[in-house]
Design an enzyme around this catalytic site. Sequence first.
Site, short mmCIF file in Angstrom:
data_model
loop_
_atom_site.label_atom_id
_atom_site.label_comp_id
_atom_site.label_asym_id
_atom_site.label_seq_id
_atom_site.Cartn_x
_atom_site.Cartn_y
_atom_site.Cartn_z
CE LYS A 298 -7.30 0.30 6.36
NZ LYS A 298 -8.15 0.58 5.20
CG HIS B 101 -1.93 1.01 1.32
ND1 HIS B 101 -1.67 2.32 1.64
CD2 HIS B 101 -3.27 0.93 1.13
CE1 HIS B 101 -2.80 3.00 1.64
NE2 HIS B 101 -3.78 2.18 1.33
CD GLN C 257 -6.95 -4.03 4.33
OE1 GLN C 257 -7.92 -4.64 4.73
NE2 GLN C 257 -7.02 -2.77 3.93
CG ASP D 168 0.47 -1.94 6.18
OD1 ASP D 168 -0.48 -2.00 6.99
OD2 ASP D 168 0.37 -1.43 5.06
CB CYS E 290 -3.71 3.27 -1.74
SG CYS E 290 -4.95 4.56 -1.53
#
Length: 403
Positions: free
Chosen positions: A221, A118, A198, A195, A359
């Site tokens: 999220k 991302h 998600q 990261d 993104c």
Amino acid sequence: MDNQKIRVDFPMLIKHPDFIYFDNAATTQKPQSVINAVTNYYENNNFNVHRSVYSAAERTTQMFEDCRYKIAKFINAKDSKSIVFTAGTTQGINKVANGYYKYNLKKDDEIVVSIAEHHSNLLPWQNIAKQSDAKLKYIDINEDGSLNIESAKKVINDKTKLVAITAVSNVLGTVNNLESLINIAHQKQADVLIDAAQAAPEIKINIQELQPEWLAFSGHKMLAPTGIGILYGRKDLLEKMHPTQLGGEMIEHVDKDDFKTKAVPYRLEAGTPNIEGVIGLSAAIDYLKTIGMNNIEKYCQNLGQYLYDQLTKINGVNVYGPKKRQTGIVSFNVDNIHPHDAATYLDFNHIAVRAGQHCAEPLTHQLGVNATLRASMYFYNNQNECDKLVEQIIEMRSFFNGA
């Protein structure tokens, strides 16, 4: 998991029963318990934290700090002081880039990312590499979108200072082999940043097993309000981090010429924080725990697999990523229909999917397309909604192509 019972907890889903929300990778809907927690904060506990000594403000401070402990337990971190509140994944990664590696990289040092990152886990490293004359290198992906571990072994070397990698691709839904990658990086004495934007909503995170130096994710999220996120940092590295913001409540002492900061994590949390976001995140974690992260992961895997299988049966639909799905994220394209046109058509039929590059433009180019459609599902979605999406795609092909 009783999907219909769960859906009752989400006001948006109850008030709009004909609306199918398949954009959960962008943000999730909020359960009533989270909404109530934020409302209760404003109605009964709207006091600033870490400042005043009157009992009401101290009560709010305790609620705020309780969430820090809760987050540490949620990701199985040893020390709650290794948890820094941020505005989200993007700010967390930028704090690491500009507060630590800006001061700890030199010419010809190397930063390694994957081609599937991302932009939030790419642009900060492009920028820091330029500032420090370091080099940015890329791990490739396999044909099915999974991380190419052989590529990682070739790219990560003795010059590598940081490997910054997504846990789950926000485009392909692939779950990266973090254990192998972290082992490769640590063998070369390189740090690892994950990261987990998600991953945190669907997959149980275990810091003590993975042992990354850094990990960042966002609350919105995973059922919490927007504007709140988490940065985990190894304690010794956090202590060496330069604050990227200076101001109130992060200082121990100030005189006319200099200042002394507080200990971590408070030295990295300047100003009034997003208190209502923290309160909401605390409630969101409570809700997720009642369902169980293992249950959520399995449900989203199964739902992602179901949609993948249905989409691949339609002539003219190209689905990207692995045949065996690991999450509820499924990206695809329909022949001869631009993704934006397709998304608009689906919107007219009360189905919300995302269209674009998500993104992740370098990955989009790697796939050989300009954009994709993305259906990202969560545990309050179901197979019936998938069937309706498939029906509309079939009708859409006929509408645009006469097929």
